[in-house]
Scaffold this motif. Structure first.
Motif, short mmCIF file in Angstrom:
data_model
loop_
_atom_site.label_atom_id
_atom_site.label_comp_id
_atom_site.label_asym_id
_atom_site.label_seq_id
_atom_site.Cartn_x
_atom_site.Cartn_y
_atom_site.Cartn_z
N SER A 41 0.87 -1.30 -0.02
CA SER A 41 -0.02 0.07 0.12
C SER A 41 1.07 1.35 0.02
O SER A 41 0.49 2.25 -0.70
N PHE A 42 1.86 1.27 0.43
CA PHE A 42 2.90 2.54 0.59
C PHE A 42 3.85 2.62 -0.51
O PHE A 42 4.32 3.33 -0.91
N LEU A 43 4.37 1.14 -0.87
CA LEU A 43 5.20 1.14 -2.11
C LEU A 43 4.75 1.54 -3.41
O LEU A 43 5.53 2.13 -4.16
N LEU A 44 3.34 0.98 -3.86
CA LEU A 44 2.56 1.15 -5.00
C LEU A 44 2.59 2.73 -5.11
O LEU A 44 2.97 3.22 -6.14
N PRO A 45 2.19 3.45 -4.29
CA PRO A 45 2.00 4.78 -4.37
C PRO A 45 3.23 5.67 -4.73
O PRO A 45 3.47 6.59 -5.62
N LEU A 46 4.29 5.16 -3.89
CA LEU A 46 5.62 5.66 -4.14
C LEU A 46 6.55 5.68 -5.32
O LEU A 46 6.73 6.55 -6.03
N LEU A 47 6.28 4.38 -5.89
CA LEU A 47 6.78 3.83 -7.09
C LEU A 47 6.00 4.64 -8.29
O LEU A 47 6.63 5.15 -9.56
N THR A 48 4.69 4.60 -8.19
CA THR A 48 3.89 5.34 -9.23
C THR A 48 4.14 7.00 -9.22
O THR A 48 3.95 7.29 -10.53
N MET A 49 4.11 7.28 -8.07
CA MET A 49 4.30 9.04 -8.14
C MET A 49 5.57 9.18 -8.58
O MET A 49 6.05 10.25 -9.46
N VAL A 50 6.85 8.32 -8.38
CA VAL A 50 8.14 8.55 -8.72
C VAL A 50 8.05 8.38 -10.31
O VAL A 50 8.57 9.30 -11.06
N GLY A 51 7.68 7.24 -10.65
CA GLY A 51 7.83 6.64 -11.94
C GLY A 51 7.01 7.83 -13.19
O GLY A 51 7.51 8.12 -14.10
N PHE A 52 5.70 8.00 -12.63
CA PHE A 52 4.77 8.76 -13.61
C PHE A 52 4.88 10.32 -13.22
O PHE A 52 5.12 11.07 -14.22
N GLY A 53 4.48 10.75 -12.08
CA GLY A 53 4.46 12.00 -11.69
C GLY A 53 5.87 12.89 -11.92
O GLY A 53 5.88 13.94 -12.44
N LEU A 54 7.08 12.32 -11.51
CA LEU A 54 8.38 12.75 -11.62
C LEU A 54 8.98 12.45 -12.82
O LEU A 54 9.56 13.26 -13.50
N GLY A 55 8.86 11.00 -13.46
CA GLY A 55 9.56 10.61 -14.47
C GLY A 55 8.93 11.08 -15.67
O GLY A 55 9.65 11.79 -16.32
N VAL A 56 7.79 10.56 -15.96
CA VAL A 56 6.85 11.45 -17.22
C VAL A 56 6.61 12.83 -17.13
O VAL A 56 6.76 13.49 -17.95
N GLY A 57 6.47 13.09 -15.74
CA GLY A 57 6.03 14.48 -15.66
C GLY A 57 7.12 15.43 -16.09
O GLY A 57 6.95 16.78 -16.31
N ALA A 58 8.55 14.86 -15.95
CA ALA A 58 9.81 15.86 -16.35
C ALA A 58 9.65 16.20 -17.86
O ALA A 58 10.23 17.39 -18.28
N TYR A 59 8.88 15.54 -18.59
CA TYR A 59 8.67 15.65 -20.11
C TYR A 59 7.40 16.48 -20.22
O TYR A 59 7.29 16.71 -21.51
N VAL A 60 6.61 16.69 -19.49
CA VAL A 60 5.49 17.61 -19.64
C VAL A 60 5.88 18.99 -19.11
O VAL A 60 5.18 19.17 -18.01
#
Length: 267
Positions: A41-60
């Motif tokens: 429950s804690f690992l999933l949001p952490l990885l998701t926000m790092v991967g999508f929010g910060l990773g993909v978000g860096a290109y948006v």
């Protein structure tokens, strides 16, 4: 200092609300696996926000709708996670309690009514959604992705979303005999909803036909409400309209689930 409820008090409470006996059964069974659930429950949001929010978000660079990409997707991810947890707890566990473990048949042999069995099982689903969503909301707060005091309303909103999808999935899972049909549910309903219901990008960018399919899905209504709550903005559609739509899905699903359970449990 208040004492713990006595056995007689607990029996009286369960006597008034028999569905609590089914909920308690599921909670006792969950004691064996809750540690792995809390970790994920804690690992999933952490990885998701790092991967999508910060990773993909860096290109948006310009963000979406005037906010950063992380702030845009967090409420959608909370809603979609709640939906996936609700459907996950409403598919194989329900089918298994009919086909493999036969738990529901044992419960039906007691004074429990069909509505008690459905209600207790659904209560456990909502419990699981509450814990996973609360963990996601906590991690989102650490990332600074909550911008309004209304963010606390996210929890009751995702519970309504979970009820709106879990109840009809209960009806579906209790009406089939093989888990191969559950794979179809995920392939043609859960995955398309997750991808096209406004979680990762605005549905306005979709073709008209797909846009209306997104509007018809319960997830879009949950995403729009959660996004309004975390950002402190007005939703794209009316709040009463969203709430009534989700409640209608849940009410129809509740009726169908009770009818399906009754067909299998009442001889």
């Amino acid at each position: 200092m208040e004492s713990a409820p006595t056995a007689r008090q607990r029996t009286g409470l369960v006597g008034r609300f028999p569905a609590l006996a089914v909920l308690e059964y599921n909670l006792v069974a969950y004691r064996r696996t809750w540690r792995a659930g809390v970790f994920s429950s804690f690992l999933l949001p952490l990885l998701t926000m790092v991967g999508f929010g910060l990773g993909v978000g860096a290109y948006v660079d310009s963000g979406v709708g005037g906010v950063s990409y992380l702030d845009f997707i967090v409420p959608g991810l909370i809603a979609s996670t709640a939906l996936q947890v609700a459907i996950g707890e409403s598919t194989w566990p329900v089918l298994g309690n009919f086909e493999w473990i036969k738990t529901y048949y044992a419960q039906a042999a007691t004074p429990l009514r069909v509505a008690d069995i459905v209600g207790g099982q659904l209560g456990f689903v909502l419990f699981r959604v509450t814990t996973s969503s609360a963990a996601f909301l906590f991690v989102a707060g650490l990332f600074g992705a909550l911008h309004s005091p209304w963010a606390v309303a996210t929890l009751p909103l995702v519970l309504l979303l979970a009820f709106s999808v879990a109840a009809p999935v209960f009806a579906y899972s209790s009406s089939i005999r093989s888990d191969s049909y559950l794979a179809l549910l995920f392939r043609f309903a859960v995955i398309p909803m997750t991808l096209f219901a406004g979680v990762f990008f605005p549905v306005e960018s979709l073709p008209v036909l797909l846009r209306w399919l997104a509007y018809a899905s319960p997830l879009w209504h949950g995403v729009d409400l959660c996004r309004a709550a975390t950002l402190g903005v007005a939703p794209a559609w009316s709040i009463p309209g969203h709430l009534l739509y989700l409640a209608a899905w849940g009410a129809v699903g509740w009726w169908l689930a009770n009818a399906s359970f009754r067909r299998r449990l009442v001889v």
